[in-house]
Design an enzyme around this catalytic site. Structure first.
Site, PDB file in Angstrom:
ATOM      1  N   HIS A  99      46.286 -31.982 -20.995  1.00 61.38           N
ATOM      2  CA  HIS A  99      45.880 -33.387 -20.404  1.00 61.38           C
ATOM      3  C   HIS A  99      46.141 -34.661 -21.308  1.00 61.38           C
ATOM      4  O   HIS A  99      46.748 -35.535 -21.176  1.00 61.38           O
ATOM      5  CB  HIS A  99      44.765 -33.335 -19.764  1.00 61.38           C
ATOM      6  N   GLU A 124      43.101 -28.542 -21.247  1.00 62.34           N
ATOM      7  CA  GLU A 124      42.501 -29.385 -21.428  1.00 62.34           C
ATOM      8  C   GLU A 124      43.309 -30.237 -22.625  1.00 62.34           C
ATOM      9  O   GLU A 124      43.464 -31.528 -22.403  1.00 62.34           O
ATOM     10  CB  GLU A 124      40.920 -29.247 -22.046  1.00 62.34           C
TER      11      GLU A 124
END
Length: 264
Positions: A138, A135
């Site tokens: 990203h 995450e």
């Protein structure tokens, strides 16, 4: 048509071509960091006001502990590779939300949320690091900005892209809900493309390895995610590469990542 194509190329170059950290992949970013961070913070604040925080102290501590180590490793990488100016874009925050969905997300700016539904599949700090590393990747790779930029190009087309580039704020706000997906009935996982997901897998493995976690657990973790609840594909993986493809890519990358970024 050739003139239009030339204009489009020139506008893209002027608007901002960039390279993704670690992978070096070229990307076009038409939206400024300030616009992305502003719109994502608005979406995140709206979501977190209504989200029910988890009351599980041990799991909250786990999310915070692993998140902070991943964030520190990420900043160490940025500093060591001439990207220290990027660190100002991140104000790290870690939350565990009471929700049965198998899900997690990191907004641009480093706002990380994990759903309680994911924790039964996480048997160690190392496995949680697989998720949080992915995450955080990203955000570091600016995948949200890239998706916004792609939508701008699609929405406006080559002929009037100049107008979109010179005055983007309204367009950015209009597409923020679509790109971030915060608070939707389908959960808050950012719907990135398979290319972005594979890139985040690789970068996340690097960040977790630099943070001192064991990247080998990624194979077993994604196998568990693949199995899902009752054999169904979890929402968390709905826009990701196929399970076999993802696991095969991870297995291929692991030796090089451990050799280059593992603790000596």
């Amino acid at each position: 048509m050739k003139k239009v194509a030339s204009l489009l190329c020139a506008l893209l170059i002027l608007a901002g071509c960039s390279s993704v950290p670690l992978t070096g992949r070229k990307q076009v970013l038409l939206v400024s960091d300030q616009e992305v961070l502003s719109s994502s913070l608005t979406q995140y604040n709206d979501y977190i006001k209504t989200a029910k925080k988890s009351a599980n102290k041990s799991q909250n501590d786990m999310v915070t502990r692993v998140g902070k180590k991943i964030a520190a490793a990420t900043e160490t990488y940025l500093k060591a590779n001439g990207m220290e100016n990027e660190i100002k874009n991140f104000k790290w925050e870690f939350n565990l939300v009471k929700d049965p969905q198998v899900n997690a997300f990191c907004m641009p700016g480093g706002k990380i949320v994990v759903y309680e539904g994911l924790l039964p599949l996480v048997s160690s700090d190392d496995e949680l690091a697989v998720v949080l590393g992915h995450e955080v990747a990203h955000a570091v790779a600016k995948h949200s900005n890239e998706r916004m930029s792609q939508q701008l190009m699609t929405q406006y087309g080559a002929a009037i892209l100049g107008a979109a580039v010179s005055n983007k704020s309204t367009a950015v706000q209009q597409m923020a809900n679509t790109v971030y997906g915060v608070g939707s009935q389908y959960g808050v996982m950012l719907p990135f493309s398979r290319k972005h997901e594979s890139e985040a897998d690789y970068m996340g493995l690097v960040f977790m390895t630099m943070a001192g976690y064991n990247p080998d657990v990624a194979v077993n973790f994604w196998q568990k995610m693949s199995a899902g609840k009752g054999g169904a594909t979890p929402e968390f993986m709905s826009t990701h590469p196929s399970d076999s493809h993802r696991i095969a890519d991870i297995q291929k990358e692991l030796p090089g990542i451990k050799a280059k970024y593992g603790k000596k």
